[in-house]
Design an enzyme around this catalytic site. Structure first.
Site, mmCIF file in Angstrom:
data_model
loop_
_atom_site.group_PDB
_atom_site.id
_atom_site.type_symbol
_atom_site.label_atom_id
_atom_site.label_comp_id
_atom_site.label_asym_id
_atom_site.label_seq_id
_atom_site.Cartn_x
_atom_site.Cartn_y
_atom_site.Cartn_z
ATOM 1 N N HIS A 97 -106.164 10.596 -58.746
ATOM 2 C CA HIS A 97 -105.571 8.956 -58.777
ATOM 3 C C HIS A 97 -105.052 7.712 -57.645
ATOM 4 O O HIS A 97 -104.650 8.815 -57.030
ATOM 5 C CB HIS A 97 -104.882 8.630 -60.446
ATOM 6 C CG HIS A 97 -105.042 8.605 -61.555
ATOM 7 N ND1 HIS A 97 -104.856 8.595 -62.994
ATOM 8 C CD2 HIS A 97 -107.024 9.092 -61.676
ATOM 9 C CE1 HIS A 97 -105.747 9.382 -64.218
ATOM 10 N NE2 HIS A 97 -106.338 9.227 -63.899
ATOM 11 N N GLU A 131 -103.025 5.851 -56.513
ATOM 12 C CA GLU A 131 -101.893 6.350 -56.501
ATOM 13 C C GLU A 131 -101.823 7.412 -55.622
ATOM 14 O O GLU A 131 -100.649 7.683 -54.748
ATOM 15 C CB GLU A 131 -100.581 5.625 -57.370
ATOM 16 C CG GLU A 131 -101.182 4.887 -58.443
ATOM 17 C CD GLU A 131 -101.746 4.827 -60.097
ATOM 18 O OE1 GLU A 131 -102.513 5.795 -59.759
ATOM 19 O OE2 GLU A 131 -101.313 4.182 -60.651
ATOM 20 N N ALA A 169 -137.624 -9.660 -71.175
ATOM 21 C CA ALA A 169 -138.627 -10.634 -69.956
ATOM 22 C C ALA A 169 -139.994 -10.703 -70.878
ATOM 23 O O ALA A 169 -140.529 -10.345 -72.454
ATOM 24 C CB ALA A 169 -139.730 -8.912 -69.335
ATOM 25 N N THR A 202 -139.828 -1.069 -81.066
ATOM 26 C CA THR A 202 -140.235 -1.303 -79.357
ATOM 27 C C THR A 202 -140.389 0.429 -79.482
ATOM 28 O O THR A 202 -141.682 0.666 -79.180
ATOM 29 C CB THR A 202 -138.794 -1.729 -78.917
ATOM 30 O OG1 THR A 202 -138.567 -2.977 -79.522
ATOM 31 C CG2 THR A 202 -138.980 -1.549 -78.026
ATOM 32 N N ASP A 213 -143.656 0.430 -78.325
ATOM 33 C CA ASP A 213 -144.092 0.884 -76.170
ATOM 34 C C ASP A 213 -143.761 2.036 -76.033
ATOM 35 O O ASP A 213 -144.404 2.929 -74.978
ATOM 36 C CB ASP A 213 -143.404 -0.235 -76.033
ATOM 37 C CG ASP A 213 -142.810 -1.691 -76.469
ATOM 38 O OD1 ASP A 213 -144.207 -2.089 -76.844
ATOM 39 O OD2 ASP A 213 -142.168 -2.254 -75.547
ATOM 40 N N ARG A 263 -136.706 6.155 -63.949
ATOM 41 C CA ARG A 263 -137.585 7.039 -63.198
ATOM 42 C C ARG A 263 -137.796 5.779 -61.243
ATOM 43 O O ARG A 263 -138.110 6.656 -60.459
ATOM 44 C CB ARG A 263 -138.828 6.872 -63.990
ATOM 45 C CG ARG A 263 -139.487 5.940 -64.335
ATOM 46 C CD ARG A 263 -140.815 6.510 -65.301
ATOM 47 N NE ARG A 263 -141.095 5.603 -65.534
ATOM 48 C CZ ARG A 263 -140.911 4.277 -66.923
ATOM 49 N NH1 ARG A 263 -139.735 5.070 -67.658
ATOM 50 N NH2 ARG A 263 -141.189 3.676 -67.460
HETATM 51 C C1 AOF Z 1 -104.023 5.580 -62.624
HETATM 52 N N1 AOF Z 1 -104.393 5.451 -61.598
HETATM 53 O O1 AOF Z 1 -107.031 5.511 -60.390
HETATM 54 C C2 AOF Z 1 -106.474 5.517 -62.386
HETATM 55 C C3 AOF Z 1 -105.456 5.398 -64.320
HETATM 56 O O2 AOF Z 1 -109.083 11.501 -67.276
HETATM 57 P P1 AOF Z 1 -108.096 11.071 -66.133
HETATM 58 O O3 AOF Z 1 -106.572 12.153 -66.309
HETATM 59 O O4 AOF Z 1 -108.145 11.122 -64.896
HETATM 60 O O5 AOF Z 1 -107.137 9.721 -66.995
HETATM 61 C C4 AOF Z 1 -108.359 8.642 -67.062
HETATM 62 C C5 AOF Z 1 -106.802 7.255 -67.341
HETATM 63 O O6 AOF Z 1 -105.791 7.424 -66.546
HETATM 64 C C6 AOF Z 1 -107.865 5.626 -67.770
HETATM 65 O O7 AOF Z 1 -108.116 5.662 -68.710
HETATM 66 C C7 AOF Z 1 -107.004 4.828 -67.159
HETATM 67 O O8 AOF Z 1 -106.231 4.909 -68.276
HETATM 68 C C8 AOF Z 1 -105.904 5.453 -66.619
HETATM 69 N N2 AOF Z 1 -106.944 5.905 -64.971
HETATM 70 N N3 AOF Z 1 -104.705 5.421 -64.066
HETATM 71 O O9 AOF Z 1 -102.596 5.218 -62.746
HETATM 72 C C9 AOF Z 1 -106.071 5.318 -60.752
HETATM 73 N N4 AOF Z 1 -108.076 5.643 -62.425
HETATM 74 ZN ZN ZN Z 2 -102.110 8.142 -62.639
#
Ligand code: AOF
Ligand code: ZN
Length: 346
Positions: A49, A51, A158, A200, A204, A211
């Site tokens: 993540h 942080e 469209a 559709t 279609d 692609r």
């Molecule tokens: C954070 N910092 O950069 C993000 C967060 O599947 P995981 O373990 O990666 O968890 C995903 C969940 O964590 C996502 O649904 C959201 O709630 C949180 N994302 N949290 O502290 C981050 N990407």
């Molecule tokens: Zn996190």
């Protein structure tokens, strides 16, 4: 001053675009004495993540000892759950950072306030709600999915200069120019799924892939209440995952899943509830008129994109009617077509 660093954190978050779905894009900046001492963002789904990357960057730059006097700017509430990685809130507590400034609360029920609570209980000062709208816009799909418990919906079609979506013989008709079709394929690659109705699919025989663009193929969704679609259609060729919603059977066949739902007056609700459960976070709905008009009439959509070509065909199937109150957000030429984009007012 807080805005300045949050703007930077949002910029970093956006670097994850296209690689983190269904996770949100998240960015993080660590500041000491009005100087950035570490930066990071969530780079790829399943990876560290924001942080963690920012703290590691601060450590790599020799700044670990000043973390207890530093402020962490992060675009989403730090997580509190053990997912693919340990909780970010725990990391910030362990590093004893002084203050955490947050843009958006995390709507994911696994977190939803528990991250902020963990920080506060550890004596860290938390300020949240900085640049809320900018953050919500960046992660519109993620917020819509958790808050409205349905996928984010883009309606796209469209139409000819005189307002037709198909000719009178219902033959596959290329209305928009190549440039518009390339753009549509790019859009398809950016969403989790693409949806069409029975007519559709039948008239279609679309492939519903990307692609004309390099990028992932979306899951294909087709509505076929009475199971009248022939299995020879491209949709059932197993080249991509396909969900076929019908009133009769639940069955897996290769890459195709037949899913039975109730076709009563709440059909759309049942459909979206099932897609939410399957964690489909966004869908581009590409027709035909009947399906598009259903979403439009129920007011269940987030964006509308209409390509209007320069030629007229006089007769055919009328294009959907725009509901009143939608907000025009962009108009531009794409090759020989005129693209108008609208948003559902919030
Ligand atoms: C954070 N910092 O950069 C993000 C967060 O599947 P995981 O373990 O990666 O968890 C995903 C969940 O964590 C996502 O649904 C959201 O709630 C949180 N994302 N949290 O502290 C981050 N990407
Ligand atoms: Zn996190």
């Amino acid at each position: 001053m807080m805005e300045k660093y949050m703007v930077r954190a949002l910029e970093l978050a956006a670097l994850g675009r296209g690689n983190v779905s269904p996770n949100p894009m998240v960015g993080c900046v660590i500041v000491h004495n009005d100087t950035i001492i570490g930066e990071g963002w969530h780079r790829r789904y399943g990876d560290w993540h924001a942080e963690v990357n920012a703290v590691n960057d601060a450590i790599a730059r020799g700044n670990e000892h000043v973390l207890p006097e530093s402020t962490v700017y992060v675009t989403l509430e730090p997580c509190s759950h053990f997912g693919k990685t340990p909780p970010c809130a725990d990391l910030l507590v362990e590093k004893r950072v002084k203050q955490v400034v947050i843009c958006n609360d995390d709507p994911n029920p696994l977190v939803a306030g528990k991250g902020i609570q963990k920080l506060r209980e550890a004596g860290i000062e938390v300020i949240n709600g900085i640049l809320v709208e900018e953050g919500r816009q960046l992660n519109a799909r993620f917020f819509t999915f958790f808050e409205q418990k349905r996928p984010y919906l883009l309606l796209k079609w469209a139409e000819t200069a005189d307002g037709f979506i198909a000719d009178e013989h219902k033959q596959p008709l290329s209305i928009s120019c190549l440039q518009s079709r390339v753009l549509s394929h790019q859009w398809r690659s950016e969403e989790d799924a693409i949806l069409v109705g029975t007519n559709t699919a039948l008239y279609d025989n679309p492939q519903l892939n990307t692609r004309l663009w390099e990028g992932p193929h979306p899951t294909r969704i087709v509505i076929d209440r009475t199971l009248r679609l022939p299995q020879e259609l491209h949709l059932f060729d197993n080249s991509q995952k396909t969900l076929c919603y019908n009133a009769f059977k639940n069955e897996e066949q290769g890459n195709t899943a037949f899913v039975q739902i109730d076709f009563d007056e709440n059909f759309l609700k049942h459909l979206l509830a099932d897609l939410y459960q399957r964690k489909i976070q966004s869908i581009i709905v590409e027709g035909g008129t009947l399906v598009l008009q259903t979403f439009l009439n129920e007011g269940v959509f987030d964006e509308i994109h209409i390509f209007k070509s320069a030629n007229a065909i006089q007769k055919g199937t009328a294009a959907p009617l725009l509901p009143t109150g939608v907000r025009l957000v962009n108009q531009t030429n794409i090759g020989g077509d005129w693209l108008s984009s609208y948003q559902q007012p919030r």
